[in-house]
Design a protein around this motif. Structure first.
Motif, PDB file in Angstrom:
ATOM      1  N   ASP A  68      -5.619 -14.499   0.692  1.00  0.00           N
ATOM      2  CA  ASP A  68      -6.833 -15.322   1.204  1.00  0.00           C
ATOM      3  C   ASP A  68      -7.215 -15.225   2.617  1.00  0.00           C
ATOM      4  N   ALA A  69      -6.026 -14.816   3.511  1.00  0.00           N
ATOM      5  CA  ALA A  69      -6.206 -14.495   4.817  1.00  0.00           C
ATOM      6  C   ALA A  69      -6.665 -13.143   5.179  1.00  0.00           C
ATOM      7  N   GLY A  70      -6.672 -12.228   4.122  1.00  0.00           N
ATOM      8  CA  GLY A  70      -7.147 -11.040   4.233  1.00  0.00           C
ATOM      9  C   GLY A  70      -5.913  -9.712   4.251  1.00  0.00           C
ATOM     10  N   LEU A  71      -4.972 -10.246   4.036  1.00  0.00           N
ATOM     11  CA  LEU A  71      -3.776  -9.460   3.939  1.00  0.00           C
ATOM     12  C   LEU A  71      -3.520  -8.573   2.663  1.00  0.00           C
ATOM     13  N   SER A  72      -2.927  -7.491   2.642  1.00  0.00           N
ATOM     14  CA  SER A  72      -2.384  -7.184   1.238  1.00  0.00           C
ATOM     15  C   SER A  72      -1.167  -7.557   1.111  1.00  0.00           C
ATOM     16  N   THR A  73      -0.827  -7.195  -0.313  1.00  0.00           N
ATOM     17  CA  THR A  73       0.622  -8.154  -0.605  1.00  0.00           C
ATOM     18  C   THR A  73       1.552  -7.135  -1.162  1.00  0.00           C
ATOM     19  N   VAL A  74       2.827  -7.227  -1.133  1.00  0.00           N
ATOM     20  CA  VAL A  74       3.948  -6.775  -1.695  1.00  0.00           C
ATOM     21  C   VAL A  74       4.780  -7.810  -2.493  1.00  0.00           C
ATOM     22  N   ALA A  75       4.756  -7.733  -3.718  1.00  0.00           N
ATOM     23  CA  ALA A  75       5.514  -8.746  -4.431  1.00  0.00           C
ATOM     24  C   ALA A  75       6.901  -8.250  -4.879  1.00  0.00           C
ATOM     25  N   TYR A  76       8.045  -9.240  -4.447  1.00  0.00           N
ATOM     26  CA  TYR A  76       9.337  -8.895  -4.861  1.00  0.00           C
ATOM     27  C   TYR A  76       9.885 -10.121  -5.589  1.00  0.00           C
ATOM     28  N   GLY A  77       9.628  -9.763  -6.879  1.00  0.00           N
ATOM     29  CA  GLY A  77       9.920 -11.074  -7.712  1.00  0.00           C
ATOM     30  C   GLY A  77       9.067 -12.029  -7.973  1.00  0.00           C
ATOM     31  N   ALA A  78       7.975 -12.114  -7.237  1.00  0.00           N
ATOM     32  CA  ALA A  78       6.701 -12.803  -7.299  1.00  0.00           C
ATOM     33  C   ALA A  78       5.978 -12.648  -8.898  1.00  0.00           C
ATOM     34  N   PRO A  84      -4.037 -11.405  -9.704  1.00  0.00           N
ATOM     35  CA  PRO A  84      -4.749 -10.563  -9.046  1.00  0.00           C
ATOM     36  C   PRO A  84      -4.447 -10.303  -7.401  1.00  0.00           C
ATOM     37  N   ALA A  85      -3.588 -11.221  -6.845  1.00  0.00           N
ATOM     38  CA  ALA A  85      -3.507 -11.182  -5.524  1.00  0.00           C
ATOM     39  C   ALA A  85      -2.329 -10.204  -4.930  1.00  0.00           C
ATOM     40  N   VAL A  86      -1.611  -9.602  -6.274  1.00  0.00           N
ATOM     41  CA  VAL A  86      -0.641  -8.766  -5.939  1.00  0.00           C
ATOM     42  C   VAL A  86      -1.216  -7.443  -5.869  1.00  0.00           C
ATOM     43  N   ASP A  87      -0.875  -6.678  -4.724  1.00  0.00           N
ATOM     44  CA  ASP A  87      -1.426  -5.433  -4.481  1.00  0.00           C
ATOM     45  C   ASP A  87      -0.430  -4.261  -4.698  1.00  0.00           C
ATOM     46  N   TYR A  88       0.907  -4.660  -4.510  1.00  0.00           N
ATOM     47  CA  TYR A  88       1.883  -3.787  -4.898  1.00  0.00           C
ATOM     48  C   TYR A  88       3.051  -4.557  -5.141  1.00  0.00           C
ATOM     49  N   ARG A  89       3.914  -3.866  -6.249  1.00  0.00           N
ATOM     50  CA  ARG A  89       5.151  -4.640  -6.608  1.00  0.00           C
ATOM     51  C   ARG A  89       6.374  -3.740  -6.450  1.00  0.00           C
ATOM     52  N   VAL A  90       7.477  -4.316  -6.011  1.00  0.00           N
ATOM     53  CA  VAL A  90       8.779  -3.576  -5.777  1.00  0.00           C
ATOM     54  C   VAL A  90       9.914  -4.121  -6.416  1.00  0.00           C
ATOM     55  N   ASP A  91      10.789  -3.527  -6.901  1.00  0.00           N
ATOM     56  CA  ASP A  91      12.016  -4.255  -7.698  1.00  0.00           C
ATOM     57  C   ASP A  91      13.125  -3.750  -6.491  1.00  0.00           C
ATOM     58  N   ASP A  92      12.890  -3.200  -5.599  1.00  0.00           N
ATOM     59  CA  ASP A  92      14.180  -2.634  -4.651  1.00  0.00           C
ATOM     60  C   ASP A  92      13.039  -2.784  -3.107  1.00  0.00           C
ATOM     61  N   LEU A  93      13.556  -3.447  -2.325  1.00  0.00           N
ATOM     62  CA  LEU A  93      13.096  -3.692  -1.191  1.00  0.00           C
ATOM     63  C   LEU A  93      13.043  -2.144  -0.459  1.00  0.00           C
ATOM     64  N   ARG A  94      13.801  -1.114  -0.450  1.00  0.00           N
ATOM     65  CA  ARG A  94      13.761   0.076   0.158  1.00  0.00           C
ATOM     66  C   ARG A  94      12.183   0.670  -0.249  1.00  0.00           C
TER      67      ARG A  94
END
Length: 232
Positions: free
Chosen positions: A198-208, A212-222
């Motif tokens: 909503d504030a214009g940032l892109s997102t990286v989901a770690y467990g979220a 539609p608000a998720v741009d990237y998803r990671v299972d390992d923070l690396r």
């Protein structure tokens, strides 16, 4: 989704559930209640005392109005009062609580090395968290990340909690970057993903959760390094 990994100028991190392993936080609360029992001989068994602790802490936050900030340290004080009585001053139980935290809290796998690696790049590395400021810095100290962040935006400093735009706007102002060049790494869909988007940032989901608000998803923070375009 932005596929140009060379454009990212800032990476913001949530603490609880992302940098911090929440199971270790739960364990720290149990050990603190056990320490209270050792020190003050609680009138109820430890398991019941732990449930009282959780109830009192939860009540404190459920009484929040909208996105107004409410202090975790205040919640802990209410819980101590419920277990021991209001005769124990904060300067007596707080050192015990912090000692237990230092002995118990641990980072999620890959968190420390990823933050450090990003710090070696030319990206701004920041925090956006609903945590109390002092508790955030205690966690950084425990993890060896005291000097790792270029900015630390807490709900205590802003007076609001995520997903309030004020949290992300304050972080962007501290980083002095436009929102389209910033990433938010978080574990809660509404607070971290939707709030940041909503504030214009892109997102990286770690467990979220997905959405539609998720741009990237990671299972390992690396994997955040892969998203940003920084070599591991």
């Amino acid at each position: 989704m932005n596929d140009d990994t060379n454009d990212w100028r800032a990476v913001f991190w949530d603490i609880g559930g992302v940098l911090l392993d929440v199971d270790s936080a739960r364990e720290s609360h149990r050990r603190f209640v056990e320490a209270l029992d050792d020190a003050y001989e609680l009138s109820i068994p430890v398991d019941a005392a732990l449930e009282t602790w959780r109830t009192e802490v939860g009540r404190h936050f459920h009484e929040r109005e909208g996105t107004a900030f409410r202090s975790s340290r205040t919640a802990y004080g209410h819980a101590v009062d419920a277990l021991v009585g209001d005769s124990v001053p904060a300067d007596e139980w707080t050192p015990l609580f912090e000692r237990v935290q230092r002995e118990t809290l641990r980072p999620n796998p890959g968190a420390v090395e990823t933050v450090e690696r990003l710090g070696d790049s030319d990206r701004h590395v920041g925090v956006v968290s609903d945590i109390d400021t002092a508790e955030a810095y205690l966690i950084f100290d425990v993890f060896g990340l005291t000097d790792a962040f270029d900015s630390v935006t807490t709900s205590e400093s802003v007076g609001r909690t995520k997903p309030d735009r004020a949290m992300f706007e304050a972080a962007l102002a501290a980083a002095d970057v436009p929102p389209e060049t910033a990433l938010m790494v978080g574990d809660r869909y509404e607070h971290d993903m939707e709030g940041a988007a909503d504030a214009g940032l892109s997102t990286v989901a770690y467990g979220a959760d997905n959405g539609p608000a998720v741009d990237y998803r990671v299972d390992d923070l690396r994997e955040v390094l892969d998203v940003v375009g920084v070599e591991r």
